[in-house]
Motif scaffolding. Structure first.
Motif, short mmCIF file in Angstrom:
data_model
loop_
_atom_site.label_atom_id
_atom_site.label_comp_id
_atom_site.label_asym_id
_atom_site.label_seq_id
_atom_site.Cartn_x
_atom_site.Cartn_y
_atom_site.Cartn_z
N ASP A 96 0.84 -1.21 0.00
CA ASP A 96 0.00 0.00 0.00
C ASP A 96 0.87 1.25 0.00
OD1 ASP A 96 -2.31 -1.52 0.01
OD2 ASP A 96 -2.73 -1.22 2.14
N MET A 97 1.93 1.24 0.80
CA MET A 97 2.84 2.38 0.88
C MET A 97 3.54 2.60 -0.45
SD MET A 97 6.39 3.21 1.34
CE MET A 97 6.94 1.57 1.69
N LYS A 98 4.04 1.54 -1.07
CA LYS A 98 4.72 1.66 -2.36
C LYS A 98 3.77 2.20 -3.43
CE LYS A 98 6.46 -2.31 -3.29
NZ LYS A 98 7.22 -3.50 -3.70
N LYS A 99 2.55 1.70 -3.45
CA LYS A 99 1.55 2.17 -4.42
C LYS A 99 1.25 3.65 -4.21
CE LYS A 99 -3.17 1.47 -5.91
NZ LYS A 99 -4.49 1.24 -5.40
N PHE A 100 1.06 4.04 -2.94
CA PHE A 100 0.77 5.43 -2.62
C PHE A 100 1.90 6.35 -3.10
CE2 PHE A 100 1.21 9.03 0.33
CZ PHE A 100 -0.02 9.64 0.14
N ILE A 101 3.14 5.98 -2.80
CA ILE A 101 4.28 6.81 -3.23
C ILE A 101 4.33 6.89 -4.75
CG2 ILE A 101 6.80 6.94 -3.32
CD1 ILE A 101 6.82 5.87 -0.45
N SER A 102 4.16 5.78 -5.42
CA SER A 102 4.21 5.77 -6.89
C SER A 102 3.14 6.68 -7.48
CB SER A 102 4.03 4.34 -7.39
OG SER A 102 4.02 4.32 -8.79
N ASN A 106 3.95 10.44 -9.35
CA ASN A 106 3.57 10.62 -10.74
C ASN A 106 2.31 11.46 -10.94
OD1 ASN A 106 5.68 8.98 -11.97
ND2 ASN A 106 4.71 7.28 -10.91
N ALA A 107 1.80 12.07 -9.87
CA ALA A 107 0.60 12.89 -9.98
C ALA A 107 0.85 14.07 -10.91
CB ALA A 107 0.17 13.39 -8.60
N THR A 108 -0.14 14.39 -11.71
CA THR A 108 -0.03 15.49 -12.66
C THR A 108 0.00 16.84 -11.96
OG1 THR A 108 -1.23 14.15 -14.27
CG2 THR A 108 -1.05 16.49 -14.73
N LYS A 109 -0.87 17.01 -10.97
CA LYS A 109 -0.96 18.29 -10.26
C LYS A 109 0.11 18.35 -9.16
CE LYS A 109 -5.92 18.74 -10.95
NZ LYS A 109 -7.22 18.85 -10.28
N LEU A 110 0.85 19.46 -9.12
CA LEU A 110 1.89 19.62 -8.11
C LEU A 110 1.36 19.51 -6.69
CD1 LEU A 110 4.09 22.55 -9.50
CD2 LEU A 110 4.71 20.15 -9.29
N GLU A 111 0.17 20.04 -6.44
CA GLU A 111 -0.37 20.02 -5.08
C GLU A 111 -0.75 18.62 -4.61
OE1 GLU A 111 -3.82 21.20 -7.81
OE2 GLU A 111 -1.73 21.81 -7.60
#
Length: 118
Positions: A96-102, A106-111
């Motif tokens: 779950d932690m690895k998925k969350f970090i990934s 890679n989120a498009t929005k900086l915030e």
């Protein structure tokens, strides 16, 4: 080439600074965050959609979710995420932690990105 963020305008650029705090369950992560935010209050907790989940913070293992946002009224410019502690060998919590970090890296929005891992 990625544009540089002017350190003087970092708050304007990101809005809120997002931090993943990692450590063993009941190791004092919340206490450290309270010191950083200069408060003794517990954080308000919001789910991934921004809806308030609760204002009472449970420190016992299994009562929180890494995707939840912890925000202190005294310092709303910071959003914290708790790794939930995965020292007990739970492969599911580690994944779950690895998925969350990934997802957050890679989120498009900086915030929505993780800006720091502590």
């Amino acid at each position: 080439m990625a544009s540089k963020v002017d350190p003087q305008n970092i708050r304007k650029t990101f809005g809120r600074f997002r931090v993943l705090i990692m450590g063993r369950a009941n190791a004092g992560k919340t206490t450290i965050l309270q010191k950083v935010c200069i408060t003794t209050e517990n954080p308000e907790i919001y789910n991934a959609k921004g809806h308030k989940v609760r204002t009472i913070f449970h420190t016992t293992r299994g009562n929180h979710d890494i995707t939840n946002e912890l925000v202190f009224k005294s310092n709303p410019g910071f959003v914290f995420h708790d790794s939930c502690g995965f020292e007990a060998g739970s492969e599911e919590e580690f994944n779950d932690m690895k998925k969350f970090i990934s997802e957050r890296v890679n989120a498009t929005k900086l915030e929505e990105r993780i800006h720091a891992i502590w």
